[in-house]
Write a protein that holds these residues in place. Structure first.
Motif: not given
Length: 326
Positions: A65-66, A68-76
């Motif tokens: 996701x590098x 995208x400046x506002x891209x991130x992974x979260x874990x559920x």
């Protein structure tokens, strides 16, 4: 305080894209992210959130996701698409939230068109578009009549309504949700226990949280709709046409649909609502053959056991206020 009456916050993004995934196929999620990378809306106006629903290994180690400046992974960690979507909605900061599956490829102008619809149709709280299938193999003949179970939707014109109908109900793939509805859904899902029923791993139910979101939009006074200018491709793998899978998903979709019908219609909560799916099962067992018989019987079983589950988990709930169209 009702969600629609909450003080308006200044959102840093116009759009939040939420992609929920569990052990994704590498080729499919790569194409999904390529589609996001080609969006015509400037990167500074939208954020990208991938919700990893307890995948092994972690999705964060498998995607880049590098760009995208506002891209991130979260874990559920709590398994189930409903819980993953709810987590994504909680993480999202945009005024408009768009949910995308890990096998969806959005047209390059999808985000731009979604924002235009948000401006031109302020009476709508949730909307979607046309979904075109990309099949890994040609569907078998028996599956043609049931492709709607795979979230396929051709459209030739826009449709919308101020009440819930099959023709205007958007699917979770590419679903656009206004901020007020997101807030209302978070509050409703936290108050009601029905969300726990939409967990395939636990009870075989379908993931009807997208329909649940549309119900909340209606309860807040918004309409729902579908628009052909919103275009996405659904990448459908060969495994989707395994008879056992198709039977299971047919049962699950009917299970979840009945749960939502029971939630929304107090008259259906009586025990005699179980008579109709029982009759459907007996009729299908007698007059149908082959996969049609398997699918119709599975749908009837799903509705029947949804009635049982609703009574076991919720008992005689007080009637919810009736919602009337303005």
């Amino acid at each position: 305080m009702p969600a629609a009456d909450c003080p308006t916050k200044v959102n840093p993004f116009r759009v939040s894209v939420v992609i929920c995934t569990y052990n994704p196929r590498a080729e499919a999620i790569s194409k999904t992210l390529d589609g996001m990378r080609q969006q015509t809306l400037p990167l500074g106006e939208w954020e990208l959130i991938i919700v990893d629903n307890a995948s092994e290994p972690s999705v964060a180690t498998r995607v880049d996701l590098s760009w995208h400046p506002a891209g991130r992974c979260v874990r559920e960690e709590q398994r189930g698409l409903a819980w993953a979507r709810l987590r994504g909605l909680r993480e999202a900061a945009g005024g408009l939230v768009i949910t995308v599956d890990d096998d969806n490829v959005l047209a390059p102008d999808y985000l731009t068109q979604a924002l235009r619809i948000a401006q031109d149709w302020p009476m709508l709280g949730a909307w979607g578009g046309q979904i075109t299938p990309i099949f890994e193999i040609e569907p078998p003949d028996w599956a043609i009549a049931y492709l709607h179970h795979l979230a396929i939707r051709p459209l030739t014109r826009s449709r919308w309504s101020s009440f819930i109908t099959d023709h205007t109900m958007p699917y979770g793939a590419g679903l656009c949700v206004r901020r007020e509805v997101v807030a209302g859904y978070q509050e409703t899902a936290g108050r009601e226990r029905i969300l726990a029923c939409f967990d395939r791993s636990a009870n075989g139910a379908g993931d009807a949280d997208d329909t649940y979101i549309c119900y909340v939009a209606h309860e807040l006074g918004f309409g729902v709709g579908v628009f052909p200018e919103l275009r996405l491709q659904h990448l459908i793998s060969r495994e989707r046409f395994d008879p056992a899978y198709f039977t299971r998903i047919s049962r699950g979709n009917s299970h979840a649909g009945m749960l939502l019908a029971l939630r929304g219609n107090p008259r259906l909560r009586r025990f005699r609502s179980m008579a109709w799916p029982a009759l459907r099962f007996m009729v299908a067992s007698v007059i149908y053959r082959g996969m049609k018989r398997r699918i119709c019987c599975a749908q009837a079983r799903g509705e029947f056991f949804a009635c049982l589950e609703y009574r076991r988990k919720f008992g005689a709930l007080p009637d919810r206020p009736e919602v009337h169209d303005s």
